[in-house]
Motif scaffolding. Structure first.
Motif, PDB file in Angstrom:
ATOM      1  N   ARG A  20      -7.101   5.843  19.298  1.00  0.00           N
ATOM      2  CA  ARG A  20      -7.591   5.629  17.937  1.00  0.00           C
ATOM      3  C   ARG A  20      -8.349   4.318  17.918  1.00  0.00           C
ATOM      4  N   ALA A  22      -9.731   0.814  16.604  1.00  0.00           N
ATOM      5  CA  ALA A  22      -9.108  -0.234  15.804  1.00  0.00           C
ATOM      6  C   ALA A  22      -9.740  -0.265  14.418  1.00  0.00           C
ATOM      7  N   ASP A  23      -8.899  -0.386  13.410  1.00  0.00           N
ATOM      8  CA  ASP A  23      -9.409  -0.502  12.043  1.00  0.00           C
ATOM      9  C   ASP A  23      -8.440  -1.342  11.216  1.00  0.00           C
ATOM     10  N   VAL A  24      -8.879  -1.758  10.055  1.00  0.00           N
ATOM     11  CA  VAL A  24      -8.077  -2.573   9.161  1.00  0.00           C
ATOM     12  C   VAL A  24      -7.276  -1.648   8.252  1.00  0.00           C
ATOM     13  N   LYS A  25      -5.953  -1.920   8.163  1.00  0.00           N
ATOM     14  CA  LYS A  25      -5.115  -1.103   7.292  1.00  0.00           C
ATOM     15  C   LYS A  25      -5.424  -1.422   5.835  1.00  0.00           C
ATOM     16  N   PRO A  26      -5.291  -0.462   4.946  1.00  0.00           N
ATOM     17  CA  PRO A  26      -5.515  -0.723   3.521  1.00  0.00           C
ATOM     18  C   PRO A  26      -4.462  -1.694   2.987  1.00  0.00           C
ATOM     19  N   GLU A  29      -1.039  -0.500   1.926  1.00  0.00           N
ATOM     20  CA  GLU A  29      -0.136  -0.127   3.013  1.00  0.00           C
ATOM     21  C   GLU A  29       0.628  -1.324   3.580  1.00  0.00           C
ATOM     22  N   VAL A  30       0.012  -2.512   3.556  1.00  0.00           N
ATOM     23  CA  VAL A  30       0.631  -3.693   4.147  1.00  0.00           C
ATOM     24  C   VAL A  30       1.060  -4.738   3.120  1.00  0.00           C
ATOM     25  N   ARG A  31       0.930  -4.438   1.846  1.00  0.00           N
ATOM     26  CA  ARG A  31       1.232  -5.390   0.772  1.00  0.00           C
ATOM     27  C   ARG A  31       2.666  -5.920   0.870  1.00  0.00           C
ATOM     28  N   GLU A  33       4.700  -6.015   3.415  1.00  0.00           N
ATOM     29  CA  GLU A  33       4.872  -6.825   4.625  1.00  0.00           C
ATOM     30  C   GLU A  33       4.304  -8.224   4.428  1.00  0.00           C
TER      31      GLU A  33
END
Length: 178
Positions: A20, A22-26, A29-31, A33
């Motif tokens: 896959r 590499a991309d930045v998570k929305p 989704e990571v708020r 964390e």
């Protein structure tokens, strides 16, 4: 293919089953964390500041129970470097603190593995005893100390020889590497 040990005839073969990009998570989704990480960092900084302030007050002669209040107090008594009843971080701090002067204590702080802070108070240092072995020749500690000192003298001798020598370093030529 990966060779875990060069001399043993073993190898590990690894293949990529899926790739896959590499991309930045929305952010959604990571708020959680990010919030948890910021809270942990803030709490860690506050804990370290409180421990440092308490240690400073104790160094200035304040009363131990008055400064730390309802904090968990432990007084293990005399300990050795191999004591397993005390966290390793506290032992390391205790054994690096300066010797307390007459009527005073040495105080330091230690960060524990789980992130807590400990204020370490060193009241006194008691030298260990060297006892002779059964045949009354030499103590095992003396033999170990002699080995350590010999290694140190050898290392210093090599450094001195290197410092005095005129060493010229050149990059290896490709034909020399064959």
């Amino acid at each position: 293919m990966i060779e875990p040990e060069r001399d043993s005839l073993q190898a590990v073969v690894v293949r990529v089953a899926e790739h896959r990009a590499a991309d930045v998570k929305p952010l959604a989704e990571v708020r959680d964390e990010i919030i948890a990480a910021i809270k942990a960092k803030t709490a860690s900084a506050a804990t370290e500041a409180a421990a440092s302030a308490a240690a400073k007050q104790l160094r200035e002669g304040a009363d131990w129970t008055a400064v730390l209040g309802n904090a968990k107090l432990e007084t293990p008594g005399l300990v050795t470097r191999q004591t397993d009843k005390i966290p390793a971080e506290v032992l390391e701090t205790a054994f690096t603190l300066p010797l307390p002067t007459e009527g005073a204590v040495s105080v330091g702080t230690a960060r524990l593995a789980q992130g807590d802070m400990a204020v370490v108070r060193l009241l006194r240092v008691q030298d260990g005893e060297i006892t002779a072995n059964a045949d009354l020749k030499t103590a095992p500690e003396a033999a170990m100390l002699a080995q350590v000192l010999a290694r140190q003298v050898y290392a210093e001798m090599l450094k001195d020889m290197e410092r005095r020598a005129e060493i010229e370093r050149t990059a290896p030529r490709p034909e020399d590497q064959l």
